[in-house]
Design a protein around this motif. Structure first.
Motif, short mmCIF file in Angstrom:
data_model
loop_
_atom_site.label_atom_id
_atom_site.label_comp_id
_atom_site.label_asym_id
_atom_site.label_seq_id
_atom_site.Cartn_x
_atom_site.Cartn_y
_atom_site.Cartn_z
N UNK A 41 0.86 -1.18 0.00
CA UNK A 41 0.00 0.00 0.00
C UNK A 41 0.89 1.23 0.00
N UNK A 42 0.74 2.04 -1.04
CA UNK A 42 1.53 3.26 -1.15
C UNK A 42 1.00 4.35 -0.23
N UNK A 43 1.85 5.35 0.00
CA UNK A 43 1.41 6.46 0.84
C UNK A 43 0.31 7.26 0.15
N UNK A 44 -0.56 7.84 0.96
CA UNK A 44 -1.63 8.68 0.43
C UNK A 44 -1.02 9.96 -0.12
N UNK A 45 -1.38 10.30 -1.35
CA UNK A 45 -0.89 11.51 -1.99
C UNK A 45 -2.04 12.19 -2.72
N UNK A 46 -1.83 13.45 -3.11
CA UNK A 46 -2.80 14.12 -3.97
C UNK A 46 -2.85 13.39 -5.30
N UNK A 47 -3.96 13.48 -5.98
CA UNK A 47 -4.17 12.71 -7.20
C UNK A 47 -3.08 12.99 -8.25
N UNK A 48 -2.58 14.21 -8.33
CA UNK A 48 -1.55 14.52 -9.33
C UNK A 48 -0.17 13.96 -8.95
N UNK A 49 -0.04 13.37 -7.76
CA UNK A 49 1.22 12.75 -7.34
C UNK A 49 1.13 11.23 -7.27
N UNK A 50 0.14 10.66 -7.92
CA UNK A 50 -0.05 9.22 -7.89
C UNK A 50 1.16 8.43 -8.38
N UNK A 51 1.86 8.96 -9.38
CA UNK A 51 3.05 8.26 -9.90
C UNK A 51 4.12 8.14 -8.82
N UNK A 52 4.23 9.14 -7.97
CA UNK A 52 5.23 9.09 -6.89
C UNK A 52 4.89 7.97 -5.92
N UNK A 53 3.63 7.85 -5.55
CA UNK A 53 3.21 6.78 -4.65
C UNK A 53 3.46 5.42 -5.29
N UNK A 54 3.18 5.31 -6.58
CA UNK A 54 3.42 4.04 -7.29
C UNK A 54 4.91 3.70 -7.29
N UNK A 55 5.79 4.68 -7.49
CA UNK A 55 7.23 4.40 -7.43
C UNK A 55 7.62 3.85 -6.07
N UNK A 56 7.07 4.44 -5.00
CA UNK A 56 7.38 3.94 -3.65
C UNK A 56 6.88 2.51 -3.48
N UNK A 57 5.71 2.22 -4.02
CA UNK A 57 5.17 0.86 -3.93
C UNK A 57 6.10 -0.12 -4.64
N UNK A 58 6.51 0.22 -5.84
CA UNK A 58 7.38 -0.68 -6.59
C UNK A 58 8.73 -0.85 -5.90
#
Length: 91
Positions: A41-58
């Motif tokens: 589960x990635x960290x909660x981010x604003x919708x325009x930062x979703x790619x950043x959360x996905x990078x952390x997940x990966x």
């Protein structure tokens, strides 16, 4: 899968975007949707930062595979941001 979740399972790893993940009942809804699947589960981010959360997940998934992070059924990146962010696995 609840209709408000955006999910994609035609690629590996699969992905689920959950609006308001800390909202009432969301943890239960996520657990029900995953139904025993291993997840990060990635960290909660604003919708325009979703790619950043996905990078952390990966990153967290890779670190878990290598034994650097634990491998529970559900791994929360927010519990390991210092390790994920300092690993440099995809940044």
């Amino acid at each position: 899968m609840p209709p408000e979740f955006l999910a994609r399972f035609d690629e590996r790893p699969g992905r689920v975007v959950v609006p308001d993940p800390e909202g009432p009942g969301r943890a239960r809804a996520v657990a029900g949707a995953l139904h025993g699947l291993r997840a990060v589960v990635g960290p909660t981010v604003d919708v325009h930062e979703g790619a950043r959360s996905l990078r952390w997940v990966l990153d967290a998934l890779e670190l878990s595979r290598r034994g650097v992070l634990p491998a529970p059924d559900v791994l929360h990146c927010a519990d390991h941001l210092a390790t994920c962010c300092s690993s440099g696995t995809s940044r």
